[in-house]
Design an enzyme around this catalytic site. Structure first.
Site, PDB file in Angstrom:
ATOM      1  N   SER A 104       8.236  -6.517 -12.776  1.00 46.29           N
ATOM      2  CA  SER A 104       8.082  -5.578 -11.670  1.00 46.29           C
ATOM      3  C   SER A 104       8.366  -6.200 -10.307  1.00 46.29           C
ATOM      4  CB  SER A 104       6.668  -4.986 -11.676  1.00 46.29           C
ATOM      5  OG  SER A 104       5.702  -6.006 -11.659  1.00 46.29           O
ATOM      6  N   THR A 132      -0.862  -2.266  -3.420  1.00 48.43           N
ATOM      7  CA  THR A 132      -0.126  -2.321  -4.674  1.00 48.43           C
ATOM      8  C   THR A 132      -0.421  -1.052  -5.456  1.00 48.43           C
ATOM      9  OG1 THR A 132       0.273  -3.623  -6.693  1.00 48.43           O
ATOM     10  CG2 THR A 132      -1.981  -3.548  -5.890  1.00 48.43           C
ATOM     11  N   GLY A 133       0.512  -0.627  -6.292  1.00 53.05           N
ATOM     12  CA  GLY A 133       0.292   0.574  -7.071  1.00 53.05           C
ATOM     13  C   GLY A 133       1.371   1.604  -6.841  1.00 53.05           C
ATOM     14  N   ARG A 180      15.251   5.703  -5.030  1.00 50.34           N
ATOM     15  CA  ARG A 180      13.843   5.787  -4.677  1.00 50.34           C
ATOM     16  C   ARG A 180      13.378   4.513  -3.990  1.00 50.34           C
ATOM     17  NH1 ARG A 180       8.860   2.771  -6.088  1.00 50.34           N
ATOM     18  NH2 ARG A 180       7.132   4.258  -5.956  1.00 50.34           N
ATOM     19  N   THR A 186       4.005  -4.738  -7.946  1.00 54.86           N
ATOM     20  CA  THR A 186       4.197  -5.384  -6.648  1.00 54.86           C
ATOM     21  C   THR A 186       3.313  -6.614  -6.427  1.00 54.86           C
ATOM     22  OG1 THR A 186       4.551  -3.173  -5.761  1.00 54.86           O
ATOM     23  CG2 THR A 186       4.143  -4.927  -4.166  1.00 54.86           C
ATOM     24  N   THR A 202       8.913  -6.215  -4.458  1.00 57.47           N
ATOM     25  CA  THR A 202       8.825  -5.481  -5.717  1.00 57.47           C
ATOM     26  C   THR A 202      10.205  -5.030  -6.189  1.00 57.47           C
ATOM     27  OG1 THR A 202       7.729  -3.627  -6.818  1.00 57.47           O
ATOM     28  CG2 THR A 202       8.525  -3.247  -4.598  1.00 57.47           C
TER      29      THR A 202
END
Length: 326
Positions: free
Chosen positions: A84, A238-239, A215, A187, A205
């Site tokens: 990731s 993060t997320g 995106r 991330t 990321t």
């Protein structure tokens, strides 16, 4: 994860032992409630342990907190076990890996790149945007052309073996919206403070796996994935980026600290606001926040269990499980 990283993680976690007579003090220190821990590095997820190690080493060598937060996440950008972050990360729906990154200093200087291809270290390219252009963000082909002009190596556009296998498996169903895995180590966000109290942060990321081509998430957006202010503190996120962008998460946390909230209180309020803006889908959304204030206190909070972070000082580098709303 390599054997070396496993050893680091196990050794450092093993050092976090409660000793009779000092357990309360250790608990306070671990939660960031003891002031004066400088220098201090925080980074998201368990890959933050080796990243912190690299950051602290660089800080010792150069004395620059900006150098430190860049070097720390560069370590993760090269981690072939990480799907990731970096060019080895999982691709978008078209099978193309695109990268986002940002870096920021406590004086407000900042730079970022978004939707960039074939650049091994997008964090270094983001720093070049900050230091060598009048802009804050470059995106897509423009960012790649800037990388070429600055002498960055342009890598072959080939998926890593692990990403290839995962992508081929995903194509069997090609679900447009993959279910969010609340323990997916995505991330890496890093925030740090040097011995004099100067702050800086970085975030990098490869973004949401199998996203639509083009995106962009929160990581390269100053105020969403990262925000730093020498007068107050720093925060990173993060997320699921869309949920973080909707509340300008990192900027919100810093502003709450400016108003007198502790880092922990600020992170918890950010999560509450994120949940309020995403009630319909919250069961499938994970987001976590980290924060430092000028006194060296820290905060961490997430929507769901599973988020952890690494805390590094000159004395220790440990992995801590964050508290969560649910």
């Amino acid at each position: 994860m390599s054997q070396r990283r496993k050893f680091i993680k196990q050794s450092l976690l093993g050092s976090a032992i409660f000793i009779p007579g000092v357990s309360q003090a250790f608990t306070q220190k671990k939660q960031g409630l003891v002031n004066g821990e400088k220098p201090l590095i925080l980074s998201t997820w368990n890959h933050g342990l080796p990243a912190n190690e690299a950051a602290l080493k660089k800080l010792q060598e150069s004395g620059s907190i900006v150098d430190a937060v860049e070097a720390g996440v560069k370590d993760t950008e090269l981690d072939l076990d990480n799907l990731s972050v970096g060019l080895q990360g999982l691709p978008d729906r078209e099978g193309i890996t695109t990268l986002d990154a940002s870096i920021m200093k406590g004086d407000g200087s900042c730079g970022s790149v978004a939707f960039v291809r074939q650049v091994k270290h997008p964090i270094s390219l983001a720093r070049a945007v900050m230091e060598k252009t009048p802009h804050v963000m470059l995106a897509g082909e423009g960012a790649r052309q800037f990388a070429i002009a600055e002498g960055f190596p342009i890598e072959k556009e080939i998926l890593s073996p692990k990403a290839t296998r995962a992508y081929e498996e995903w194509k069997k169903t090609s679900q447009y919206k993959p279910v969010i895995n609340i323990e997916n180590h995505d991330t890496i966000g890093m925030i740090g403070m040097d011995a004099s109290g100067k702050l800086a942060g970085s975030c990098t990321t490869s973004g949401l796996a199998y996203k639509m081509h083009g995106r962009v998430g929160d990581s390269p957006i100053i105020g969403a994935g990262l925000y730093v202010d020498d007068e107050v503190g720093a925060a990173t996120a993060t997320g699921l980026g869309e949920s973080i962008i909707r509340i300008c998460g990192s900027f919100l946390i810093v502003e709450l600290m400016r108003q007198g909230r502790t880092p922990q209180e600020a992170c918890e309020e950010a999560v509450r606001r994120l949940i309020a803006k995403n009630k319909k889908d919250i069961k499938d959304i994970q987001a976590g926040f980290l924060a430092i204030n000028k006194e060296g206190q820290i905060g961490a909070y997430a929507v769901h269990p599973g988020f952890n972070f690494a805390k590094g000082t000159t004395q220790e580098n440990i992995l801590i499980d964050s508290k969560s709303h649910y």
